[in-house]
Design a protein around this motif. Structure first.
Motif, PDB file in Angstrom:
ATOM      1  N   SER A  74       0.823  -1.205   0.000  1.00  0.00           N
ATOM      2  CA  SER A  74       0.000   0.000   0.000  1.00  0.00           C
ATOM      3  C   SER A  74       0.860   1.259   0.000  1.00  0.00           C
ATOM      4  CB  SER A  74      -0.964  -0.001   1.174  1.00  0.00           C
ATOM      5  OG  SER A  74      -0.262   0.183   2.373  1.00  0.00           O
ATOM      6  N   SER A  75       2.010   1.234   0.682  1.00  0.00           N
ATOM      7  CA  SER A  75       2.808   2.461   0.709  1.00  0.00           C
ATOM      8  C   SER A  75       3.430   2.719  -0.666  1.00  0.00           C
ATOM      9  CB  SER A  75       3.874   2.411   1.800  1.00  0.00           C
ATOM     10  OG  SER A  75       4.706   1.308   1.639  1.00  0.00           O
ATOM     11  N   LEU A  76       3.837   1.640  -1.369  1.00  0.00           N
ATOM     12  CA  LEU A  76       4.372   1.836  -2.716  1.00  0.00           C
ATOM     13  C   LEU A  76       3.293   2.388  -3.650  1.00  0.00           C
ATOM     14  CD1 LEU A  76       6.629  -1.329  -3.155  1.00  0.00           C
ATOM     15  CD2 LEU A  76       7.370   1.062  -3.025  1.00  0.00           C
ATOM     16  N   LEU A  77       2.110   1.788  -3.591  1.00  0.00           N
ATOM     17  CA  LEU A  77       1.007   2.261  -4.428  1.00  0.00           C
ATOM     18  C   LEU A  77       0.656   3.708  -4.120  1.00  0.00           C
ATOM     19  CD1 LEU A  77      -1.585  -0.674  -4.526  1.00  0.00           C
ATOM     20  CD2 LEU A  77      -0.720   0.615  -6.483  1.00  0.00           C
ATOM     21  N   VAL A 151      -5.521   4.216   0.211  1.00  0.00           N
ATOM     22  CA  VAL A 151      -6.268   5.473   0.315  1.00  0.00           C
ATOM     23  C   VAL A 151      -5.758   6.309   1.481  1.00  0.00           C
ATOM     24  CG1 VAL A 151      -8.519   6.502   0.727  1.00  0.00           C
ATOM     25  CG2 VAL A 151      -8.322   4.481  -0.694  1.00  0.00           C
ATOM     26  N   ILE A 152      -5.629   5.682   2.665  1.00  0.00           N
ATOM     27  CA  ILE A 152      -5.206   6.511   3.800  1.00  0.00           C
ATOM     28  C   ILE A 152      -3.729   6.874   3.704  1.00  0.00           C
ATOM     29  CG2 ILE A 152      -6.987   5.681   5.395  1.00  0.00           C
ATOM     30  CD1 ILE A 152      -4.607   4.050   6.654  1.00  0.00           C
ATOM     31  N   GLY A 153      -2.978   6.174   2.808  1.00  0.00           N
ATOM     32  CA  GLY A 153      -1.562   6.505   2.655  1.00  0.00           C
ATOM     33  C   GLY A 153      -1.304   7.661   1.711  1.00  0.00           C
ATOM     34  N   ILE A 154      -2.294   8.061   0.918  1.00  0.00           N
ATOM     35  CA  ILE A 154      -2.064   9.072  -0.114  1.00  0.00           C
ATOM     36  C   ILE A 154      -1.743  10.485   0.429  1.00  0.00           C
ATOM     37  CG2 ILE A 154      -3.239  10.394  -1.950  1.00  0.00           C
ATOM     38  CD1 ILE A 154      -4.398   7.774  -2.968  1.00  0.00           C
ATOM     39  N   PRO A 155      -2.468  10.999   1.446  1.00  0.00           N
ATOM     40  CA  PRO A 155      -2.300  12.420   1.791  1.00  0.00           C
ATOM     41  C   PRO A 155      -0.872  12.861   2.122  1.00  0.00           C
ATOM     42  CG  PRO A 155      -4.239  11.549   2.861  1.00  0.00           C
ATOM     43  CD  PRO A 155      -3.563  10.382   2.208  1.00  0.00           C
ATOM     44  N   LEU A 156      -0.144  12.119   2.961  1.00  0.00           N
ATOM     45  CA  LEU A 156       1.174  12.625   3.359  1.00  0.00           C
ATOM     46  C   LEU A 156       2.183  12.674   2.224  1.00  0.00           C
ATOM     47  CD1 LEU A 156       1.284  11.551   7.036  1.00  0.00           C
ATOM     48  CD2 LEU A 156       1.736  13.826   6.132  1.00  0.00           C
ATOM     49  N   PRO A 157       2.340  11.581   1.436  1.00  0.00           N
ATOM     50  CA  PRO A 157       3.234  11.719   0.279  1.00  0.00           C
ATOM     51  C   PRO A 157       2.794  12.854  -0.646  1.00  0.00           C
ATOM     52  CG  PRO A 157       2.484   9.451   0.476  1.00  0.00           C
ATOM     53  CD  PRO A 157       1.834  10.217   1.570  1.00  0.00           C
ATOM     54  N   PRO A 197      13.937  13.229  -1.911  1.00  0.00           N
ATOM     55  CA  PRO A 197      13.764  13.269  -0.442  1.00  0.00           C
ATOM     56  C   PRO A 197      12.292  13.328  -0.041  1.00  0.00           C
ATOM     57  CG  PRO A 197      15.407  14.849  -1.127  1.00  0.00           C
ATOM     58  CD  PRO A 197      14.810  14.311  -2.377  1.00  0.00           C
ATOM     59  N   GLY A 198      11.512  14.134  -0.776  1.00  0.00           N
ATOM     60  CA  GLY A 198      10.088  14.228  -0.486  1.00  0.00           C
ATOM     61  C   GLY A 198       9.377  12.911  -0.745  1.00  0.00           C
ATOM     62  N   VAL A 199       9.745  12.261  -1.865  1.00  0.00           N
ATOM     63  CA  VAL A 199       9.111  10.988  -2.209  1.00  0.00           C
ATOM     64  C   VAL A 199       9.426   9.937  -1.141  1.00  0.00           C
ATOM     65  CG1 VAL A 199       9.007   9.133  -3.909  1.00  0.00           C
ATOM     66  CG2 VAL A 199       9.158  11.501  -4.662  1.00  0.00           C
ATOM     67  N   LEU A 200      10.711   9.877  -0.748  1.00  0.00           N
ATOM     68  CA  LEU A 200      11.103   8.858   0.232  1.00  0.00           C
ATOM     69  C   LEU A 200      10.444   9.097   1.586  1.00  0.00           C
ATOM     70  CD1 LEU A 200      14.891   8.168  -0.457  1.00  0.00           C
ATOM     71  CD2 LEU A 200      12.909   6.722  -0.935  1.00  0.00           C
ATOM     72  N   SER A 201      10.423  10.355   2.036  1.00  0.00           N
ATOM     73  CA  SER A 201       9.771  10.555   3.341  1.00  0.00           C
ATOM     74  C   SER A 201       8.283  10.282   3.229  1.00  0.00           C
ATOM     75  CB  SER A 201      10.040  11.926   3.954  1.00  0.00           C
ATOM     76  OG  SER A 201      10.464  12.850   3.023  1.00  0.00           O
ATOM     77  N   GLY A 202       7.708  10.601   2.062  1.00  0.00           N
ATOM     78  CA  GLY A 202       6.305  10.256   1.850  1.00  0.00           C
ATOM     79  C   GLY A 202       6.091   8.755   1.936  1.00  0.00           C
ATOM     80  N   LEU A 203       7.023   8.010   1.342  1.00  0.00           N
ATOM     81  CA  LEU A 203       6.925   6.550   1.360  1.00  0.00           C
ATOM     82  C   LEU A 203       6.968   6.027   2.804  1.00  0.00           C
ATOM     83  CD1 LEU A 203       6.913   4.006  -0.518  1.00  0.00           C
ATOM     84  CD2 LEU A 203       9.391   3.964  -0.248  1.00  0.00           C
ATOM     85  N   ILE A 204       7.872   6.579   3.594  1.00  0.00           N
ATOM     86  CA  ILE A 204       7.986   6.112   4.984  1.00  0.00           C
ATOM     87  C   ILE A 204       6.723   6.468   5.771  1.00  0.00           C
ATOM     88  CG2 ILE A 204       9.305   6.304   7.125  1.00  0.00           C
ATOM     89  CD1 ILE A 204      11.757   6.895   5.305  1.00  0.00           C
ATOM     90  N   ALA A 206       3.745   6.841   4.531  1.00  0.00           N
ATOM     91  CA  ALA A 206       2.665   5.972   4.065  1.00  0.00           C
ATOM     92  C   ALA A 206       2.819   4.584   4.681  1.00  0.00           C
ATOM     93  CB  ALA A 206       2.680   5.889   2.540  1.00  0.00           C
ATOM     94  N   PHE A 207       4.058   4.107   4.769  1.00  0.00           N
ATOM     95  CA  PHE A 207       4.301   2.806   5.403  1.00  0.00           C
ATOM     96  C   PHE A 207       3.837   2.840   6.853  1.00  0.00           C
ATOM     97  CE2 PHE A 207       6.673  -0.324   7.748  1.00  0.00           C
ATOM     98  CZ  PHE A 207       6.697  -1.428   6.906  1.00  0.00           C
ATOM     99  N   MET A 208       4.210   3.906   7.558  1.00  0.00           N
ATOM    100  CA  MET A 208       3.822   4.014   8.965  1.00  0.00           C
ATOM    101  C   MET A 208       2.313   4.069   9.118  1.00  0.00           C
ATOM    102  SD  MET A 208       6.678   6.703  10.272  1.00  0.00           S
ATOM    103  CE  MET A 208       6.357   6.877  11.999  1.00  0.00           C
ATOM    104  N   SER A 209       1.635   4.811   8.215  1.00  0.00           N
ATOM    105  CA  SER A 209       0.193   4.948   8.387  1.00  0.00           C
ATOM    106  C   SER A 209      -0.495   3.600   8.193  1.00  0.00           C
ATOM    107  CB  SER A 209      -0.381   6.019   7.455  1.00  0.00           C
ATOM    108  OG  SER A 209      -0.345   5.590   6.125  1.00  0.00           O
ATOM    109  N   SER A 210       0.059   2.749   7.335  1.00  0.00           N
ATOM    110  CA  SER A 210      -0.532   1.422   7.159  1.00  0.00           C
ATOM    111  C   SER A 210      -0.123   0.488   8.300  1.00  0.00           C
ATOM    112  CB  SER A 210      -0.072   0.828   5.828  1.00  0.00           C
ATOM    113  OG  SER A 210      -0.387  -0.538   5.759  1.00  0.00           O
ATOM    114  N   TRP A 211       1.126   0.503   8.648  1.00  0.00           N
ATOM    115  CA  TRP A 211       1.662  -0.392   9.682  1.00  0.00           C
ATOM    116  C   TRP A 211       0.990  -0.142  11.032  1.00  0.00           C
ATOM    117  CZ3 TRP A 211       4.434  -4.608  10.469  1.00  0.00           C
ATOM    118  CH2 TRP A 211       5.070  -4.802  11.699  1.00  0.00           C
TER     119      TRP A 211
END
Lengths: 275, 295
Positions: A74-77, A151-157, A197-204, A206-211
């Motif tokens: 989900s975080s990659l998507l 869906v819930i991972g989209i806003p922060l990235p 940098p923005g993409v990577l922190s967004g990825l992290i 998004a990972f946290m929001s799912s995890w």
């Protein structure tokens, strides 16, 4: 002299706040090493038995792979979707761009239980319009959880990539275009590295929001397919024994690792730009 | 040769599509938002008017049930209380941060940002472990003889407020801090130069200039508090429920889907209504972006 004189009250108060915020976390970690059967502080003796109990418990062995799969997928998507969307909205002058931006941030604003309820209906019955129904039966499946967490991972990235795009020097993109690069090549070779940098922190994030997600996951999981936070939530509602402290401490370790990664992701090129 | 040409042709096609329509990269996002976000919300709203019967019956039932009104009241009251206390605590904290040496300021920033990364369940559990009847505080007070029976620190509104405040404090501190560091110091010096006492300078200049941060933080904290579920479930009493718990109760335990959806719609309206009213006075997107950006 750019600071106001600070009395000792605000500072003393602030340190008290720090203690109140951080002490419970540290204390619960300490309690996980107890050799007693109940949660006590200070812990009695020292043992890792509660960690062993958790690791060997069948519940966790089933759920960890589910949690990890869902969080990674989900975080990659979410990050890919959010990056493309942010790019389109910042670079292309789209009418109604503000409204669309709001929609990409909205999953962060809508209460989790509300979204969980709606998803529960649709994931169960499918997307139906009149006589036509597509999908359904997604409750208690890994794809169902992945779609929800996307869906819930989209806003922060989205927010973070949009901010990094704002700070990219446009003349670099124009130079690439003038030298004959296609918009696609320009994006992959010039823009993407600059906003990494923005993409990577967004990825992290998004990972946290799912995890860490527990509300939506508890609506969309079944006894067979469920995530780690849902299991912890159930356990915390029933009994508080030292194994809860052990699980907490292990999750804390994951959180600290992710926060560490985050500060790494944000540090490197950010210093070039900001300072 | 042909494959090279096709490849070039392919990338040219993509290039043209990108140039002609900036909407293409937006497409996956739009699809995700429409089918995975708006559709479920629409489905929930539809159910609230149609299940089990078509009409406003579910809404009538909600507003005629005292327990539901109490739950609505608890949600709003505790959120308001938590926001107010957060604002006071957060203001003092941000003030210390904005007006101390660089090292202390960094330490304070770190201490408030760090817990944001920690799993909510972990933090709620740690509060449970401290506040419960046999928890640290009660055992401590008992051992020094101040109390005989444990103080009621958990399973009540107090514990829920403590939980919400400790989770939400960063979202209050960050926007306040951001406005405080932007305050033009010359204005304060001018005030002092004209003979105002430090208290007057603070009340007439510093406080009004830092209020936008307080409003932004309060909005975020209030709206997030309305949605709390895990914290009241683990720290609250079963009798004073948040609307989120109510929804979950109807959907997950009672399987009354239409009615549960109705409670959900009411929570959604409460959230969006608050934001709508606030958006008359401030830029919501900017407020949210700046707070999360500061993470």
């Amino acid at each position: 002299m750019d600071r106001r004189r600070l009395g000792c009250f605000p500072l003393a108060f602030s340190f008290l706040v720090i203690v109140v915020l951080l002490a419970p976390i540290l204390i619960s970690v300490a309690m996980s090493f107890t050799s007693a059967d109940t949660l006590t502080f200070p812990p009695v003796g020292f043992s890792l038995q509660w960690y062993q109990a958790v690791i060997h418990g069948p519940k966790w062995q089933d759920r960890l792979p589910v949690s990890l799969t869902v969080a990674v997928a989900s975080s990659l998507l979410a990050t890919s979707i959010a990056t493309l969307a942010a790019f389109a909205l910042v670079r292309g002058k789209i009418r109604g761009g503000n409204l669309i931006s709001t929609l990409f941030i909205a999953p962060m604003i809508v209460p989790a239980v509300v979204l969980a309820t709606g998803m529960y209906f649709v994931w169960t019955k499918g997307w139906s319009l009149g006589p036509i129904t597509v999908g359904g039966r997604l409750v208690g499946t890994i794809p169902g959880l992945i779609l929800a967490d996307t869906v819930i991972g989209i806003p922060l990235p989205f927010i973070l990539v949009r901010a990094s795009l704002g700070s990219v020097d446009l003349s670099l993109e124009q130079a690439a275009r003038n030298l004959g690069a296609s918009p696609f090549t320009t994006f992959t070779t010039i823009t993407l590295p600059l906003i990494m940098p923005g993409v990577l922190s967004g990825l992290i994030f998004a990972f946290m929001s799912s995890w860490d997600e527990v509300v939506i996951a508890s609506f969309l999981s079944s006894p067979r397919v469920s995530t780690v936070p849902v299991a912890i939530f159930q356990q915390l509602r029933e009994t508080l024994d030292p194994s809860a402290a052990a699980i907490s401490s292990m999750l804390l370790l994951v959180s600290v690792t992710l926060v560490g990664l985050l500060s790494l992701a944000r540090r490197k090129p950010a210093q070039l730009k900001e300072e | 040769m042909q494959s090279v040409e096709t490849h070039a042709g392919f990338s040219r096609t993509i290039g043209r599509a990108l140039r002609s329509s900036p909407l293409l990269p937006l497409l996956p996002g739009i699809l995700a938002i429409v089918f995975l976000f708006l559709w479920p919300l629409g489905q929930m709203i539809y159910f609230s008017f149609t299940d089990p019967t078509v009409g406003l019956e579910n809404y009538r039932r909600f507003f005629q049930t005292p327990a539901e009104i109490r739950s609505l009241g608890t949600t709003m009251w505790v959120s308001f209380l938590a926001t107010l206390l957060c604002a006071v605590i957060g203001y003092i904290y941000a003030y210390s941060m904005a007006n101390s040496s660089k090292a202390v300021s960094r330490l304070l920033m770190g201490a408030v940002v760090l817990p944001m990364g920690v799993n909510l369940l972990v933090r709620t559990f740690s509060l449970q472990a401290i506040l419960r009847d046999t928890g640290l505080i009660n055992e401590l007070l008992k051992s020094i003889g101040l109390i005989q029976s444990p103080l009621p620190l958990i399973r009540n509104t107090f514990a829920v407020s403590v939980g919400i405040i400790s989770m939400e404090l960063p979202f209050m501190v960050l926007p306040i801090y951001n406005t405080m560091v932007q305050i033009n110091r010359k204005l304060l010096l001018a005030g002092e130069g004209l003979g105002a006492t430090p208290a007057r300078v603070f009340l007439d200049i510093y406080l009004p200039l830092s209020l936008p941060g307080v409003f932004a933080g309060s909005l975020i904290v209030f709206v997030s508090s309305l949605a709390y579920y895990v914290v009241p479930q683990l720290l609250g009493s079963g009798s004073e429920m948040f609307l989120s718990q109510d929804v979950s109760n109807w959907i997950q335990l009672q399987a009354e889907f239409g009615y549960g959806a109705t409670v959900g719609v009411i929570l959604l309206i409460l959230t969006l209504g608050t934001l709508l009213i606030a958006s008359l006075f401030m830029n919501i997107d900017k407020t949210l972006s700046e707070t999360t950006g500061a993470k």
